[in-house]
Design a protein around this motif. Structure first.
Motif, PDB file in Angstrom:
ATOM      1  N   ASN A 343       0.949  -2.607  17.048  1.00 56.52           N
ATOM      2  CA  ASN A 343      -0.080  -1.625  16.642  1.00 56.52           C
ATOM      3  C   ASN A 343       0.454  -0.655  15.597  1.00 56.52           C
ATOM      4  O   ASN A 343      -0.268  -0.276  14.645  1.00 56.52           O
ATOM      5  CB  ASN A 343      -0.584  -0.866  17.863  1.00 56.52           C
ATOM      6  N   GLN A 344       1.706  -0.226  15.759  1.00 53.26           N
ATOM      7  CA  GLN A 344       2.304   0.664  14.762  1.00 53.26           C
ATOM      8  C   GLN A 344       2.424  -0.022  13.398  1.00 53.26           C
ATOM      9  O   GLN A 344       2.175   0.597  12.348  1.00 53.26           O
ATOM     10  CB  GLN A 344       3.673   1.137  15.248  1.00 53.26           C
ATOM     11  N   LEU A 345       2.787  -1.299  13.423  1.00 55.90           N
ATOM     12  CA  LEU A 345       2.870  -2.037  12.155  1.00 55.90           C
ATOM     13  C   LEU A 345       1.503  -2.178  11.495  1.00 55.90           C
ATOM     14  O   LEU A 345       1.367  -2.057  10.264  1.00 55.90           O
ATOM     15  CB  LEU A 345       3.489  -3.416  12.405  1.00 55.90           C
ATOM     16  N   ILE A 346       0.485  -2.411  12.297  1.00 53.84           N
ATOM     17  CA  ILE A 346      -0.862  -2.524  11.742  1.00 53.84           C
ATOM     18  C   ILE A 346      -1.313  -1.189  11.147  1.00 53.84           C
ATOM     19  O   ILE A 346      -1.922  -1.129  10.064  1.00 53.84           O
ATOM     20  CB  ILE A 346      -1.834  -3.011  12.826  1.00 53.84           C
ATOM     21  N   GLN A 347      -0.996  -0.088  11.849  1.00 53.77           N
ATOM     22  CA  GLN A 347      -1.352   1.231  11.331  1.00 53.77           C
ATOM     23  C   GLN A 347      -0.625   1.539  10.019  1.00 53.77           C
ATOM     24  O   GLN A 347      -1.229   2.071   9.071  1.00 53.77           O
ATOM     25  CB  GLN A 347      -1.018   2.291  12.383  1.00 53.77           C
ATOM     26  N   PHE A 348       0.630   1.209   9.944  1.00 48.89           N
ATOM     27  CA  PHE A 348       1.378   1.420   8.705  1.00 48.89           C
ATOM     28  C   PHE A 348       0.819   0.557   7.572  1.00 48.89           C
ATOM     29  O   PHE A 348       0.760   0.976   6.413  1.00 48.89           O
ATOM     30  CB  PHE A 348       2.855   1.102   8.949  1.00 48.89           C
ATOM     31  N   GLU A 349       0.391  -0.664   7.904  1.00 42.17           N
ATOM     32  CA  GLU A 349      -0.198  -1.535   6.895  1.00 42.17           C
ATOM     33  C   GLU A 349      -1.502  -0.941   6.351  1.00 42.17           C
ATOM     34  O   GLU A 349      -1.800  -1.023   5.141  1.00 42.17           O
ATOM     35  CB  GLU A 349      -0.442  -2.922   7.497  1.00 42.17           C
ATOM     36  N   LEU A 350      -2.295  -0.322   7.229  1.00 46.37           N
ATOM     37  CA  LEU A 350      -3.532   0.321   6.778  1.00 46.37           C
ATOM     38  C   LEU A 350      -3.241   1.492   5.839  1.00 46.37           C
ATOM     39  O   LEU A 350      -3.951   1.696   4.834  1.00 46.37           O
ATOM     40  CB  LEU A 350      -4.343   0.793   7.987  1.00 46.37           C
TER      41      LEU A 350
END
Length: 394
Positions: A343-350
């Motif tokens: 989830n943290q990686l997805i948030q950083f990608e956004l």
């Protein structure tokens, strides 16, 4: 074609020769080959193995017995002896037969009778421990009221349950630190170690479950427990034999139990039939209760013994189940931790996508002002300065 048939018939027929006295002697090909001693041929089903015979006095000896001798002396079918074959691995089993108890508990494979224990001779430490411990108990504990077969079965259950419990404790001490380390740092090495421990845990659980189910099955069936009371069955058989001898006179005739002892006690045939019918009626009323109470009295020591070791093996199984639940909880925790990282990686990608979009807008504006064409936009110098400021602080 005819030559081939002649060769076949000549090879299949026995050879016939005449002796000096004119008698006919025939020798088959099998007999001729047997005399030559062909290598590789071995009689199956007649091989003898090394066994340890332990008597009820605590003495033991090492003997070699074949399968047929054991089957004849212990009245066992061949399928029961397969459980004791060291070449195969069978699940744990305890079988009560007419004259013996067949025990296959982990490494302890033996046949228990009312007078002796026939133990499979092996280099395993459990076999030597069972032999020495049983001999020591038989020599030192003379005041024990338990029959011989129950004492031998008790020792087999004790060593088996103790061995399984020790293996569970050892596995528990090894796997808890690995699980804690895996929870703190997820690595391929720790995952591989947990996978191996989990496979070992599954195999050990199946072995413990089989021993528990076997003890539970014996506890639920009073008939099986009654079959395992070999000393009581032998005593009753001897009693019946003595009674039959008392009923037989010296000439071989049979003396009836209802025969009159003196002339004063003679009765007619009708009265004898009435007494017989009345005795049959009374026995039918009280026979079932007497038999059930007798069976309960006979199997009570064995039932108490099985209950004690059922509690012990059930506690071992509960420990394994708790360890399995701890592994499942650790796996759930790792999955949650990996999900959080994802989830943290997805948030950083956004965030990166949004920043790229903003930068693309300013790049498009700068590109428009950098074009070499005439438009009214270039008539306002303040507009170009504003774009330069935005590009400066971007």
């Amino acid at each position: 074609m005819d030559e081939t048939q002649d060769q076949y018939y000549s090879s299949s027929l026995p050879e016939i020769s005449l002796s000096r006295d004119g008698s006919v002697r025939s020798y088959s090909n099998a007999q001729i080959n047997r005399g030559t001693g062909m290598p590789g041929l071995k009689k199956r089903g007649h091989g003898s193995r090394s066994w340890i015979k332990i008597g009820n006095d605590g003495n033991f000896e090492t003997v070699r017995l074949d399968k047929a001798t054991i089957m004849r002396n212990c009245s066992l079918p061949s399928r029961d002896l397969r459980l004791l074959d060291p070449m195969f691995i069978y699940p744990s089993a305890i079988l009560g037969r007419e004259k013996a108890i067949v025990v296959n508990l982990e490494q302890i494979r033996c046949i228990i009778t009312a007078d002796e224990v026939i133990l499979m001779n092996s280099l395993d430490g459990s076999v030597g421990q069972y032999r020495s411990e049983l001999c020591s108990r038989l020599k030192n504990e003379k005041a024990d009221d338990l029959p011989f077969e129950i004492r031998a079965l008790e020792l087999a259950l004790e060593l088996t349950c103790t061995s399984l419990d020790a293996q569970v404790n050892e596995l528990e001490m090894e796997i808890y630190p690995v699980l804690d380390e895996l929870a703190s740092s997820i690595s391929t090495l720790n995952l591989e170690r947990v996978r191996r421990f989990k496979g070992h845990l599954l195999a050990l659980t199946q072995r413990v479950q089989k021993v528990r189910d076997e003890i539970e099955h014996l506890m639920d069936d009073d008939g099986d427990m009654a079959e395992m009371c070999l000393t009581e069955k032998k005593r009753r058989s001897d009693t019946y034999t003595i009674n039959d001898c008392f009923q037989t006179n010296a000439s071989g005739g049979v003396i009836s139990k209802s025969a009159p002892v003196s002339p004063e006690r003679t009765t007619s045939g009708v009265q004898m039939l009435q007494r017989a019918f009345s005795s049959i009626g009374n026995s039918s009323k009280h026979g079932s209760s007497m038999v059930s109470s007798d069976n309960e009295e006979r199997i009570e020591p064995l039932e108490m013994l099985l209950e004690a070791y059922f509690v012990l093996i059930d506690n071992t199984l509960n420990t394994l189940l708790s360890l399995k639940e701890y592994i499942d909880d650790t796996e759930d925790f790792i999955n949650i931790k990996l999900g959080n990282i994802q989830n943290q990686l997805i948030q950083f990608e956004l965030l990166l996508t949004a920043a790229t979009l903003v930068a693309a807008v300013f790049t498009a504006v700068a590109g428009v002002f950098g074009m070499n064409f005439e438009t009214t936009v270039f008539d306002y110098p303040s507009g170009f300065n504003l774009v330069l400021l935005k590009l400066k602080y971007q």
